[in-house]
Design a protein around this motif. Structure first.
Motif, PDB file in Angstrom:
ATOM      1  N   LEU A 272       0.827  -1.201   0.000  1.00  0.00           N
ATOM      2  CA  LEU A 272       0.000   0.000   0.000  1.00  0.00           C
ATOM      3  C   LEU A 272       0.864   1.253   0.000  1.00  0.00           C
ATOM      4  CD1 LEU A 272      -2.751   1.382   0.190  1.00  0.00           C
ATOM      5  CD2 LEU A 272      -2.638   1.107   2.684  1.00  0.00           C
ATOM      6  N   ASP A 273       1.918   1.258   0.793  1.00  0.00           N
ATOM      7  CA  ASP A 273       2.831   2.403   0.821  1.00  0.00           C
ATOM      8  C   ASP A 273       3.439   2.639  -0.557  1.00  0.00           C
ATOM      9  OD1 ASP A 273       2.313   2.675   3.505  1.00  0.00           O
ATOM     10  OD2 ASP A 273       4.139   1.622   4.157  1.00  0.00           O
ATOM     11  N   HIS A 274       3.778   1.548  -1.230  1.00  0.00           N
ATOM     12  CA  HIS A 274       4.310   1.669  -2.594  1.00  0.00           C
ATOM     13  C   HIS A 274       3.297   2.349  -3.511  1.00  0.00           C
ATOM     14  CE1 HIS A 274       5.113   0.424  -6.721  1.00  0.00           C
ATOM     15  NE2 HIS A 274       3.968  -0.219  -6.701  1.00  0.00           N
ATOM     16  N   CYS A 275       2.043   1.936  -3.446  1.00  0.00           N
ATOM     17  CA  CYS A 275       1.013   2.536  -4.303  1.00  0.00           C
ATOM     18  C   CYS A 275       0.841   4.017  -4.004  1.00  0.00           C
ATOM     19  CB  CYS A 275      -0.317   1.809  -4.118  1.00  0.00           C
ATOM     20  SG  CYS A 275      -0.330   0.122  -4.759  1.00  0.00           S
ATOM     21  N   LEU A 276       0.858   4.378  -2.731  1.00  0.00           N
ATOM     22  CA  LEU A 276       0.678   5.779  -2.350  1.00  0.00           C
ATOM     23  C   LEU A 276       1.838   6.647  -2.825  1.00  0.00           C
ATOM     24  CD1 LEU A 276      -0.675   5.284   1.289  1.00  0.00           C
ATOM     25  CD2 LEU A 276      -1.956   6.193  -0.668  1.00  0.00           C
ATOM     26  N   VAL A 277       3.054   6.100  -2.764  1.00  0.00           N
ATOM     27  CA  VAL A 277       4.235   6.868  -3.138  1.00  0.00           C
ATOM     28  C   VAL A 277       4.471   6.856  -4.644  1.00  0.00           C
ATOM     29  CG1 VAL A 277       6.750   7.013  -2.910  1.00  0.00           C
ATOM     30  CG2 VAL A 277       5.338   6.530  -0.901  1.00  0.00           C
ATOM     31  N   GLU A 278       4.413   5.670  -5.242  1.00  0.00           N
ATOM     32  CA  GLU A 278       4.779   5.531  -6.651  1.00  0.00           C
ATOM     33  C   GLU A 278       3.656   5.934  -7.610  1.00  0.00           C
ATOM     34  OE1 GLU A 278       7.756   4.935  -7.384  1.00  0.00           O
ATOM     35  OE2 GLU A 278       8.578   4.071  -5.543  1.00  0.00           O
ATOM     36  N   VAL A 283      -4.231   9.154  -7.892  1.00  0.00           N
ATOM     37  CA  VAL A 283      -4.458   8.019  -8.787  1.00  0.00           C
ATOM     38  C   VAL A 283      -5.269   6.944  -8.076  1.00  0.00           C
ATOM     39  CG1 VAL A 283      -3.310   6.118  -9.987  1.00  0.00           C
ATOM     40  CG2 VAL A 283      -2.430   8.448 -10.215  1.00  0.00           C
ATOM     41  N   LEU A 284      -4.952   6.688  -6.804  1.00  0.00           N
ATOM     42  CA  LEU A 284      -5.734   5.701  -6.060  1.00  0.00           C
ATOM     43  C   LEU A 284      -7.177   6.169  -5.877  1.00  0.00           C
ATOM     44  CD1 LEU A 284      -3.243   4.489  -3.288  1.00  0.00           C
ATOM     45  CD2 LEU A 284      -3.642   3.558  -5.566  1.00  0.00           C
ATOM     46  N   VAL A 285      -7.366   7.472  -5.680  1.00  0.00           N
ATOM     47  CA  VAL A 285      -8.731   8.017  -5.586  1.00  0.00           C
ATOM     48  C   VAL A 285      -9.465   7.820  -6.900  1.00  0.00           C
ATOM     49  CG1 VAL A 285     -10.077  10.135  -5.315  1.00  0.00           C
ATOM     50  CG2 VAL A 285      -8.153   9.668  -3.779  1.00  0.00           C
ATOM     51  N   LEU A 286      -8.780   8.095  -8.007  1.00  0.00           N
ATOM     52  CA  LEU A 286      -9.391   7.882  -9.322  1.00  0.00           C
ATOM     53  C   LEU A 286      -9.750   6.417  -9.536  1.00  0.00           C
ATOM     54  CD1 LEU A 286      -7.426  10.099 -11.896  1.00  0.00           C
ATOM     55  CD2 LEU A 286      -9.877  10.163 -11.386  1.00  0.00           C
ATOM     56  N   ALA A 287      -8.877   5.511  -9.071  1.00  0.00           N
ATOM     57  CA  ALA A 287      -9.175   4.085  -9.206  1.00  0.00           C
ATOM     58  C   ALA A 287     -10.430   3.730  -8.418  1.00  0.00           C
ATOM     59  CB  ALA A 287      -7.988   3.254  -8.725  1.00  0.00           C
ATOM     60  N   GLY A 288     -10.569   4.275  -7.223  1.00  0.00           N
ATOM     61  CA  GLY A 288     -11.779   4.046  -6.439  1.00  0.00           C
ATOM     62  C   GLY A 288     -13.010   4.616  -7.102  1.00  0.00           C
ATOM     63  N   ARG A 337       9.248  -5.653  -7.433  1.00  0.00           N
ATOM     64  CA  ARG A 337       9.045  -5.882  -8.877  1.00  0.00           C
ATOM     65  C   ARG A 337       7.752  -6.643  -9.148  1.00  0.00           C
ATOM     66  NH1 ARG A 337      14.397  -9.107 -10.277  1.00  0.00           N
ATOM     67  NH2 ARG A 337      13.469 -10.369  -8.634  1.00  0.00           N
ATOM     68  N   PHE A 338       7.363  -7.491  -8.204  1.00  0.00           N
ATOM     69  CA  PHE A 338       6.159  -8.296  -8.398  1.00  0.00           C
ATOM     70  C   PHE A 338       4.884  -7.480  -8.181  1.00  0.00           C
ATOM     71  CE2 PHE A 338       9.553 -11.263  -7.572  1.00  0.00           C
ATOM     72  CZ  PHE A 338       9.292 -12.314  -8.438  1.00  0.00           C
ATOM     73  N   TRP A 339       5.016  -6.275  -7.642  1.00  0.00           N
ATOM     74  CA  TRP A 339       3.853  -5.411  -7.487  1.00  0.00           C
ATOM     75  C   TRP A 339       3.423  -4.781  -8.803  1.00  0.00           C
ATOM     76  CZ3 TRP A 339       6.406  -2.762  -2.658  1.00  0.00           C
ATOM     77  CH2 TRP A 339       6.306  -3.622  -1.562  1.00  0.00           C
ATOM     78  N   LEU A 340       4.258  -4.892  -9.821  1.00  0.00           N
ATOM     79  CA  LEU A 340       3.907  -4.329 -11.137  1.00  0.00           C
ATOM     80  C   LEU A 340       2.605  -4.918 -11.660  1.00  0.00           C
ATOM     81  CD1 LEU A 340       7.431  -4.395 -12.839  1.00  0.00           C
ATOM     82  CD2 LEU A 340       6.096  -2.354 -12.322  1.00  0.00           C
ATOM     83  N   GLN A 341       2.390  -6.196 -11.404  1.00  0.00           N
ATOM     84  CA  GLN A 341       1.210  -6.872 -11.948  1.00  0.00           C
ATOM     85  C   GLN A 341      -0.075  -6.265 -11.396  1.00  0.00           C
ATOM     86  OE1 GLN A 341       1.665 -11.106 -12.512  1.00  0.00           O
ATOM     87  NE2 GLN A 341      -0.469 -11.491 -11.964  1.00  0.00           N
ATOM     88  N   SER A 342      -0.085  -5.931 -10.115  1.00  0.00           N
ATOM     89  CA  SER A 342      -1.274  -5.299  -9.546  1.00  0.00           C
ATOM     90  C   SER A 342      -1.338  -3.812  -9.896  1.00  0.00           C
ATOM     91  CB  SER A 342      -1.309  -5.495  -8.031  1.00  0.00           C
ATOM     92  OG  SER A 342      -0.124  -5.015  -7.434  1.00  0.00           O
ATOM     93  N   ASP A 343      -0.165  -3.173 -10.062  1.00  0.00           N
ATOM     94  CA  ASP A 343      -0.156  -1.761 -10.475  1.00  0.00           C
ATOM     95  C   ASP A 343      -0.888  -1.575 -11.799  1.00  0.00           C
ATOM     96  OD1 ASP A 343       1.285  -1.140  -8.257  1.00  0.00           O
ATOM     97  OD2 ASP A 343       3.149  -0.650  -9.297  1.00  0.00           O
TER      98      ASP A 343
END
Length: 687
Positions: A272-278, A283-288, A337-343
């Motif tokens: 989650l921290d990665h998503c918030l920073v990267e 963007v997460l708000v837009l996804a929601g 690196r494996f978080w790319l798939q969910s990104d």
């Protein structure tokens, strides 16, 4: 509809072209760290990569080298991965365009994913993640196309292409199976609800899926031919093939053999921290918003929830099985690196969020041109900001650190040497330079870990002429077992060659200590018979300037292989001094003071030659000063030695205030200062 499809493809092509134009100049020209060196070497040799084998990547990489013969193998495959990464961004763009129409949402999805730090960084080097990103994009696009299909024929056609894509994707990165296992039931349910599911339909879909797995035939073929000088495993038997496919040697469904203490909650929080920073909070708000608004639209509801389910299943499962300690920066770099798939799925949802928001505002308030222009401006601003933020870190065009590291190691050893590699950094970089670029063809590279597998000697011994293996495999724990050998046995059978261990020796087999000694030679250790005479001055002179290394200390990200290579090279400068100090500690007599003096001299040279250096140098120099003082100081001023010791102990405490030995060091400093005061007082009283 045809005009909209044409506009979607034009927009997607533009996104791919722009991303490629951004990526290509930033591609690394030399061998990167990590698994890249091994993957490139496997492609050069047409061997088998580490589990699960990555046959599709290997074949594509070999084809790329054939198409680009003027480029170095590393450069050509790095370039291939950058183009695959650009194509992956196109897959996300066309997915949003197919679901919500061409517009800024599609550009946001593809562009956002492409210029995020993680995607951009791993698209610059030879790794399997860009190809996996492409298959993720293709699956998203085929899912959207299947959902929007207008008739039975289109749905069947897309379903069969999807089955083939699922099979091909699993020939690369096995984490894709978590998306495949979510998509398949969804597709079958959609076909069933439309009364289009039949036994023959299931059989044909299964055949398409199996056809996608055909590249795995490459593994037993390559293993049977055994022409590759570097290859992993023995896939000529069914058990050997399954061992490789299921990653049994690593741990099936795990990243590593050893279990980590990091729990699932910690891993999810890090994700989650990665998503918030990267990706950023907007963007997460837009996804929601995309999930919410799509849920209100019956034509898009099931796809948005399908994507959300994919992200949820993947994130939870990966957090459960990612058994690496992410508190260590290098291992965090491996995991992220494996978080790319969910990104990728999050970016598609964000693109849908922007498109749905603009459409909703236009429907409610009118002024369609105004809202669309606003969407384009917001997209351009966000992507421009991310490009500006990430470009410097992701531009690898001038990065040659790992390449120079490998070349320096190879240049430092005598002719016809055997190098026992340990770990990914020396192993993969040296393999690439030796096998792909032909650097130092006289040396022989033997992997310490691979020697512990029963297939290594059987498959690769013939590719190591002049290297003698005294058994079928090296067993560090039970070297007396039938067919196994010890490290001492290996060294004894290869006594006609100089043998070096880089970096260090594997734990568990101390047998070599009976008949061999280990002399430091930069990053490597020279393994010599105990009867060979050691000349400290001669060895100090030989290793004094062994490498031509100019990278500043602490000049790379803590989670990068460049940081590891640079740190190894810096610490190599003091290996001989440390060895002499340790040798002196175990000696008695006149030679003790001589070794302490030589160690002190070498430490003093390297500390005075650099303004920024590893903190342990200060501690070691302080100890060398103190020991030289206690051993008779051999003509050196006691006052200067005491000053040197207290000064560098104090500097060390400033650099490393949390060292567990800090209280003892402070006590030693206090004692040394008192001793210096007494010495100076006695000198003043002496007439």
């Amino acid at each position: 509809m045809a005009a909209e499809h044409r506009a979607s493809w034009i927009l997607t092509g533009t996104v791919v072209a722009c991303v490629a134009a951004l990526y290509v100049p930033c591609v690394q020209r030399t061998v990167p760290g990590g698994d890249s060196g091994e993957l490139i070497t496997t492609a050069c040799e047409l061997g088998v990569a580490h589990p699960p084998g990555y046959p599709l990547f290997t074949l594509l990489a070999h084809l790329t080298m054939w198409l680009l013969p003027t480029l170095a193998p590393a450069h050509s495959i790095n370039l291939m991965c950058s183009l695959l990464g650009a194509a992956a961004s196109g897959g996300l763009c066309i997915t949003v365009c197919r679901l919500a129409g061409p517009g800024p949402g599609g550009v946001l999805a593809g562009g956002l994913f492409a210029v995020s730090r993680l995607t951009w960084q791993w698209s610059m080097v030879a790794e399997v993640f860009t190809l996996n990103n492409l298959f993720v994009g293709l699956l998203f696009f085929l899912t959207a196309s299947f959902h929007c299909a207008e008739n039975t024929m289109q749905r069947r056609k897309i379903a069969h292409w999807g089955a083939l894509c699922c099979g091909l994707g699993l020939c690369n990165q096995h984490t894709l199976v978590l998306y495949v296992l979510v998509i398949i039931p969804w597709v079958l349910y959609q076909l069933y609800s439309q009364k289009e599911l039949s036994l023959w339909g299931l059989v044909s879909l299964g055949l398409c899926f199996l056809a996608g797995l055909l590249p795995y035939i490459y593994l037993p073929i390559s293993s049977y031919l055994n022409t590759a000088r570097w290859s992993w495993g023995d896939q000529t038997t069914l058990s050997g093939l399954l061992t490789h496919l299921l990653r049994t040697e690593y741990g099936t469904f795990s990243l590593a053999k050893a279990e980590s203490s990091v729990n699932m909650t910690t891993m999810l929080q890090a994700h989650l921290d990665h998503c918030l920073v990267e990706l950023s909070t907007p963007v997460l708000v837009l996804a929601g918003v995309g999930l919410f608004l799509s849920s209100l639209d019956r034509t898009c509801r099931s796809v948005s929830w399908l994507l959300t389910t994919m992200v949820g299943v993947y994130s939870v499962f990966f957090a459960w099985r990612a058994n690496l300690d992410i508190n260590r920066p290098l291992l965090l770099g491996v995991v992220e690196r494996f978080w790319l798939q969910s990104d990728a799925a999050v970016c598609v949802l964000a693109g849908l969020g922007l498109s749905r928001t603009l459409s909703d505002l236009e429907r409610r308030q009118g002024h369609g041109r105004l809202w669309k222009t606003t969407g384009w401006v917001l997209t351009a601003a966000l992507l421009g900001h991310m490009v500006h933020t990430n470009h410097r870190e992701c531009d690898q065009s001038s990065n040659g650190v790992v390449d120079r590291f490998g070349r320096e190691l190879l240049a430092s050893v005598p002719r016809d040497s055997i190098i026992l590699t340990r770990g990914d950094l020396p192993g993969n970089s040296l393999r690439y330079l030796h096998f792909c670029e032909g650097v130092r063809p006289d040396v022989r590279l033997v992997d310490q870990e691979m020697m512990t597998y029963s297939w290594y000697v059987a498959k690769l011994a013939q590719h190591h002429p002049g290297v003698h293996f005294p058994g079928l495999w090296w067993d560090p724990v039970r070297p007396e077992e039938k067919g196994t050998f010890s490290l001492e046995g290996f060294l004894s059978h290869n006594s006609q060659r100089d043998v070096f261990a880089c970096i260090g020796l594997s734990d568990g087999d101390p047998s070599w200590e009976r008949t061999f000694s280990r002399w430091p030679m930069g990053v490597c250790d020279y393994l010599v018979p105990v009867q060979r005479q050691f000349d400290p001055e001669e060895w100090a002179e030989r290793t004094r300037n062994i490498y031509n290394w100019s990278e500043p200390h602490n000049s790379f990200h803590p989670g990068s292989w460049e940081r590891v290579a640079n740190e190894e090279m810096w610490q190599a400068r003091m290996k001989t001094a440390f060895f002499l100090f340790d040798l002196a500690e175990r000696m008695q007599g006149e030679g003790k003071a001589r070794l302490f003096e030589l160690s002190y001299t070498l430490y003093k040279e390297i500390v005075e030659a650099h303004s920024d250096y590893p903190s342990n140098w200060d501690k070691n120099l302080a100890l060398a000063c103190e020991r030289l003082l206690r051993s008779g100081h051999r003509g050196h001023s006691p006052d200067s030695l005491l000053t040197c010791s207290t000064q560098h102990f104090s500097v060390y405490l400033v650099k490393e205030p949390t060292d567990p030995q800090a209280p003892a060091i402070r006590s030693a400093v206090s004692h040394l200062l008192k001793e210096r005061s007494r010495l100076r007082e006695s000198l003043r009283q002496t007439p």
